[in-house]
Design an enzyme around this catalytic site. Structure first.
Site, PDB file in Angstrom:
ATOM      1  CB  SER A  64      -1.126   0.035   1.207  1.00 47.30           C
ATOM      2  OG  SER A  64      -1.712   1.129   1.194  1.00 47.30           O
ATOM      3  CG  ASP A 276      -3.021   3.661  -1.148  1.00 45.15           C
ATOM      4  OD1 ASP A 276      -3.491   3.718  -2.069  1.00 45.15           O
ATOM      5  OD2 ASP A 276      -3.224   3.314  -0.063  1.00 45.15           O
ATOM      6  CG  ASP A 278      -2.957  -0.403  -2.171  1.00 41.89           C
ATOM      7  OD1 ASP A 278      -2.937   0.711  -1.821  1.00 41.89           O
ATOM      8  OD2 ASP A 278      -3.493  -1.386  -1.445  1.00 41.89           O
ATOM      9  CB  ALA A 371      -8.856  11.224   8.445  1.00 45.64           C
ATOM     10  N   PRO A 456      -1.092   2.155  19.213  1.00 49.80           N
ATOM     11  CG  PRO A 456      -1.438  -0.275  20.151  1.00 49.80           C
ATOM     12  CD  PRO A 456      -2.033   0.979  20.352  1.00 49.80           C
TER      13      PRO A 456
HETATM   14  C1  16G Z   1      -3.685  -0.088   6.939  1.00 51.22           C
HETATM   15  C2  16G Z   1      -5.088  -0.132   6.850  1.00 51.22           C
HETATM   16  C3  16G Z   1      -5.645   1.374   6.777  1.00 51.22           C
HETATM   17  C4  16G Z   1      -5.425   1.899   7.999  1.00 51.22           C
HETATM   18  C5  16G Z   1      -3.855   1.809   8.353  1.00 51.22           C
HETATM   19  C6  16G Z   1      -3.347   2.204   9.745  1.00 51.22           C
HETATM   20  C7  16G Z   1      -6.818  -1.589   5.186  1.00 51.22           C
HETATM   21  C8  16G Z   1      -6.984  -1.946   3.743  1.00 51.22           C
HETATM   22  N1  16G Z   1      -5.461  -0.630   5.450  1.00 51.22           N
HETATM   23  O1  16G Z   1      -3.137   0.316   5.860  1.00 51.22           O
HETATM   24  O2  16G Z   1      -7.194   1.248   6.726  1.00 51.22           O
HETATM   25  O3  16G Z   1      -5.850   3.267   8.135  1.00 51.22           O
HETATM   26  O4  16G Z   1      -3.298   0.629   8.105  1.00 51.22           O
HETATM   27  O5  16G Z   1      -2.102   2.115  10.020  1.00 51.22           O
HETATM   28  O6  16G Z   1      -7.482  -1.829   6.123  1.00 51.22           O
HETATM   29  P1  16G Z   1      -1.410   2.053  11.270  1.00 51.22           P
HETATM   30  O7  16G Z   1      -2.065   0.992  12.164  1.00 51.22           O
HETATM   31  O8  16G Z   1      -0.093   1.864  11.274  1.00 51.22           O
HETATM   32  O9  16G Z   1      -1.721   3.314  11.905  1.00 51.22           O
HETATM   33 ZN    ZN Z   2      -3.629   1.434   0.163  1.00 53.16          ZN
END
Ligand code: 16G
Ligand code: ZN
Length: 508
Positions: A64, A276, A278, A371, A456
């Site tokens: 992603s 982004d 993907d 967001a 986290p």
């Molecule tokens: C992943 C999730 C996204 C989320 C992000 C948070 C999917 C397809 N992608 O990219 O929705 O906002 O993780 O990342 O569910 P973090 O846990 O590192 O803040």
């Molecule tokens: Zn993505």
């Protein structure tokens, strides 16, 4: 199961001993060089899941918005949804089993899930444009084949396209054709129909500058643009011909830096957007006549979509239940606007598309957006038909966009072990370490219209800190103070968090 063959092939995709990875928010993600065994094993797991559900299962190779050197993999369930939670646990077990335990883990999963091993299996595979993706998707195919599964490799695909293919294949073509052509036809037709009803029809409304994050979105949008004919003219930037994937461009960059990506000149009032890596996130933006940057992020997109749908429902006199789903990252003013002005109920779930999606399914019309630009609107088929028929008879009305007042800042913090922080209430409150939530509460009280939380990360080894307040300056201060509290109470490592220096809310 031909255990001999599995052992033999698994040795060709050997797991580095001691390496532990977690099926996180959106599958496995880490440096590409650590993922070969995970890919092979996810090929195996996809076959078991396909046998168990008697359906086609998808495997997407992508990391992603993460850096080009990373990669990742996620499984897609029969209705195009994220893998069921109990299978996420199986995925983690299988990925972390040492070579000699692999067979046992596979058998355990099959037994626990009552998989009929005689059942046929079919897996579809897609990948993004990362240099490592082709080889890694080959490892998935190795895993599928060794367990006797059939597969179709779509090659380069966006994440939404892979979800679409899975859904089409499992619904007998009723939703659309499971081909790239079918995807373009379905989406472009819906787009053209929708925009036909718009009252503003000048050329400037039909052109869009698109920042493709140097990723797969560029290739696919280039293929798709012919399907729009006169309906839309797109100009592609960061199309991968020069720059690095997600580097200084893409939805994440634009959202966190609150400025256009590199490599895209924008004139006032030109319509622009960013994907982004993907192409499953989108954010829109423009410069106004005074040169000020305006971002239409997921919060605002959700507000516009749900306001639009709500108005349609009022006009056609339907009282369907409509709900908006957000995460803790939603700007407080968007939540207030939706609840107080639009009178639309708003719900908050944990971060990650799967959580929002699940909640959105409870409504006749569920609109969900993070967001950061992940999201969509879900309708039951009956509702879709009703809206289409009624919309045709309606005059289009000018839509008022919600005015978002607050400023937000989103930082991240390195701690020795991010798991010392656990949260509740859709990640808006910290349960551990002791004292942290109390400290945050005290800090928040010092600022007007403020809110802050820490969680986290589910994709990186950091703790994320979020703060909003009535001015950028206050949001910066609050974020810094909360970061310091995390650093002190949760075992921060490295340098102490520094205050934001540029006053622009840039993450550090
Ligand atoms: C992943 C999730 C996204 C989320 C992000 C948070 C999917 C397809 N992608 O990219 O929705 O906002 O993780 O990342 O569910 P973090 O846990 O590192 O803040
Ligand atoms: Zn993505």
């Amino acid at each position: 199961m031909d255990l001999g063959a599995i052992t033999k092939y698994s040795a060709l995709h050997a797991k580095p001993s001691g390496l532990i990875l977690q099926y996180g928010t959106a599958g496995f993600r880490t440096k590409a060089e650590h993922l070969d065994h995970v890919m092979f094993r996810m090929g195996l797991l996809a076959v078991l899941r396909s046998k168990q559900t008697k359906s086609t299962i998808g495997v997407m190779v992508t990391a992603s918005h993460n850096p080009e050197e990373d990669n990742g993999v996620k499984l897609v369930d029969p209705l195009g949804e994220m893998l069921a939670p109990s299978w996420e646990e199986h995925a983690t077990c299988l990925a972390n089993a040492e070579e000699q335990d692999m067979q046992r883990v596979l058998i355990d999963i099959s037994e626990k899930e009552a998989v009929n091993l005689q059942q046929d299996a079919f897996v579809v595979i897609g990948r993004d444009t990362r240099p490592s993706s082709e080889k890694l998707s080959q490892s998935v195919i190795d895993g599928v084949t060794v367990l006797g599964g059939q597969f179709h490799d779509y090659g380069l695909l966006t994440t939404p396209q892979l979800h679409y293919m899975v859904y089409c294949r499992n619904t007998g073509g009723r939703y659309g054709k499971a081909t790239i052509e079918g995807y373009y036809q379905k989406l472009s037709k819906a787009f053209v129909e929708l925009t036909k009803q718009a009252s503003c029809s000048g050329d400037e409304y039909r052109s869009l500058k698109v920042d493709c994050a140097n990723g797969i979105g560029a290739l696919k949008l280039r293929e798709m643009e012919h399907y729009f004919s006169q309906g839309l003219s797109v100009q592609l930037f960061n199309d991968g011909s020069k720059g690095k994937l997600n580097h200084l461009c893409g939805a994440d960059f634009v959202k966190s830096h609150q400025k256009p990506p590199q490599g895209m000149e924008i004139k006032s009032n030109e319509r622009c957007c960013s994907f982004d890596g993907d192409a499953d996130r989108i954010v829109y933006y423009y410069h106004d006549a005074d040169g000020h940057f305006h971002l239409i992020d997921g919060d605002k997109i959700a507000t516009l979509i749900s306001s639009f749908l709500k108005e349609l429902l009022v006009e056609i006199g339907e009282s369907l239940n409509i709900g908006v789903v957000q995460t803790a990252y939603a700007n407080g003013s968007s939540t207030r606007y939706l609840e107080e002005v639009m009178k639309v109920p708003v719900y908050c779930t944990k971060t990650g598309v799967k959580h929002l999606h699940h909640k959105a399914q409870e409504f006749d019309i569920g609109v969900y957006f993070e967001a950061n630009g992940h999201g969509t609107a879900l309708f039951s088929t009956a509702v879709e038909m009703k809206i289409k028929q009624s919309a045709k008879q309606l005059e289009d009305k000018k839509r008022k966009a919600a005015k978002m007042l607050e400023n937000i800042i989103d930082l991240f913090n390195q701690v020795a072990d991010r798991r010392v922080i656990s949260t509740t209430n859709a990640e808006r409150q910290a349960v551990t370490p002791p004292g942290l939530q109390e400290a945050i509460n005290d800090l928040v009280k010092k600022y007007k219209l403020s809110r802050a939380f820490v969680r986290p990360s589910g994709t990186e080894d950091v703790v994320r800190v979020y703060a909003e307040a009535d001015s950028q300056e206050s949001a910066d201060h609050l974020a810094h103070e909360v970061s310091l509290a995390v650093f002190q109470l949760a075992g921060g490592i490295g340098e102490r968090p520094q205050p934001a220096s540029d006053g622009e809310g840039t993450p550090h």
